[in-house]
Design an enzyme around this catalytic site. Structure first.
Site, PDB file in Angstrom:
ATOM      1  N   CYS A 108       0.804  -1.221   0.000  1.00  0.00           N
ATOM      2  CA  CYS A 108       0.000   0.000   0.000  1.00  0.00           C
ATOM      3  C   CYS A 108       0.839   1.273   0.000  1.00  0.00           C
ATOM      4  CB  CYS A 108      -0.940   0.003   1.191  1.00  0.00           C
ATOM      5  SG  CYS A 108      -2.001  -1.462   1.256  1.00  0.00           S
ATOM      6  N   HIS A 233      -3.037   6.620   2.199  1.00  0.00           N
ATOM      7  CA  HIS A 233      -3.537   5.356   1.655  1.00  0.00           C
ATOM      8  C   HIS A 233      -4.960   5.139   2.149  1.00  0.00           C
ATOM      9  CE1 HIS A 233      -4.343   1.220   0.990  1.00  0.00           C
ATOM     10  NE2 HIS A 233      -4.129   0.860   2.246  1.00  0.00           N
ATOM     11  N   ASN A 263     -10.463  -0.319  -0.706  1.00  0.00           N
ATOM     12  CA  ASN A 263      -9.005  -0.321  -0.496  1.00  0.00           C
ATOM     13  C   ASN A 263      -8.337  -0.935  -1.722  1.00  0.00           C
ATOM     14  OD1 ASN A 263      -6.350  -0.991   0.207  1.00  0.00           O
ATOM     15  ND2 ASN A 263      -6.875  -1.505   2.315  1.00  0.00           N
TER      16      ASN A 263
END
Length: 307
Positions: A108, A233, A263
């Site tokens: 990420c 993120h 996500n």
């Protein structure tokens, strides 16, 4: 950052659709993650295909053609194979035949690591233009019977072109890791290729990084209240808002792309940045803080001027 491009898969998956498979509800998911919908790629929307689509948009936004790109960096943890990587395949697909190409797997945090790497290569004079492509197909690694993770994960891609400018518009990177806890976020492999995560441990670790996010501002010489935007993120909305509040970015537009996109690992920062630009919440030249954090555990961030 000379140009930005993103790709979002066409298929939208709602919380109600997920609730048909696992014991959950729209209200439960939104209260804990902030996520209302996510994009899931179809068979044709591969990691490489999505990355190439985003890359072509970034080139168009920068007013450049593929033959001007000296290097392509793929930022992904979901390449369909360990070998070859996505970077060379994306470079080939867009026609950047003369470019170097490789992948970074910072999970990420991959986009921020790749931007920093690209910027330093430009500063060193090794290259003129670098194409950074963050592309993820997390649905390939999702256990759709695991309520704790299937509600989070999604697919998408984002890309930017890094090149020289009259003034430095990409600030110093602040990065680090806690490699003592690799089990917290993992795809184990060896017969278990599903994404596994210890959610509470990740939440506590992410919130503990507030001082690190402040340090990013300090290294860039920008006070938190001078930021026009903050793009962490997009892990979940609670973490995003806690980081923004924790550093006192009172005047900044905060990326909340996770609400609609889920996500998307390395792709989440360029996707979030693009949405803020599209909605007019930030503009070209505005100072924006980017901060990626995730599996490793590892993190990286910098302040950039909007492309």
């Amino acid at each position: 950052m000379l140009g930005l491009g993103v790709y979002r898969p066409a298929r939208v998956v709602t919380n109600d659709e997920i609730a048909q498979r696992v014991d959950t509800s729209d209200a439960w998911i939104q209260s804990r993650t902030g996520i209302a919908t996510r994009r899931i790629a179809d068979e044709e929307e591969t990691t490489v295909a999505m990355g190439a689509a985003a890359a072509e948009k970034a080139l168009a936004a920068a007013g450049l053609t593929a033959d001007t790109i000296d290097l392509v960096i793929g930022a992904t943890c979901t390449s369909p194979s360990q070998i070859p990587g996505a970077g060379p395949q994306i470079a080939h697909r867009i026609g950047a035949g003369q470019a170097g190409a490789f992948d970074i797997n910072g999970a990420c945090a991959g986009f921020s690591y790749a931007v920093s790497t690209a910027a330093d290569m430009v500063r060193a004079g090794s290259v003129r233009h670098v194409l950074v492509v963050a592309t993820e197909r997390l649905s390939d690694y999702t256990d759709w019977d695991d309520r704790s993770t299937c509600i989070l994960l999604a697919d998408g891609a984002g890309a930017t072109v890094i090149g020289a400018a009259e003034t430095d518009e990409i600030g110093p990177a602040v990065w680090g890791h806690d490699g003592s806890r690799p089990e917290v976020i993992r795809v184990p492999g060896y017969g278990d290729n599903m994404f596994r995560m210890e959610g509470q441990a990740v939440f506590r670790w992410a919130i503990s990084l507030v001082p690190t996010v402040r340090q990013i501002c300090e290294r860039a010489g920008v006070a938190p209240d001078e930021l026009a935007g903050i793009v962490p993120h997009q892990a979940n909305l609670r973490i995003v808002e806690a980081l923004a509040t924790g550093i006192g970015a009172t005047n900044a537009a905060v990326a909340r792309d996770v609400v609609d996109s889920g996500n998307t690992s390395a792709a989440s920062i360029p996707l979030g940045l693009a949405r803020l630009l599209d909605t007019g919440e930030i503009r070209r030249g505005d100072p924006v803080l980017l901060f990626g954090f995730g599996a490793g555990l590892t993190y990286c961030g910098q302040v950039v001027r909007c492309p």
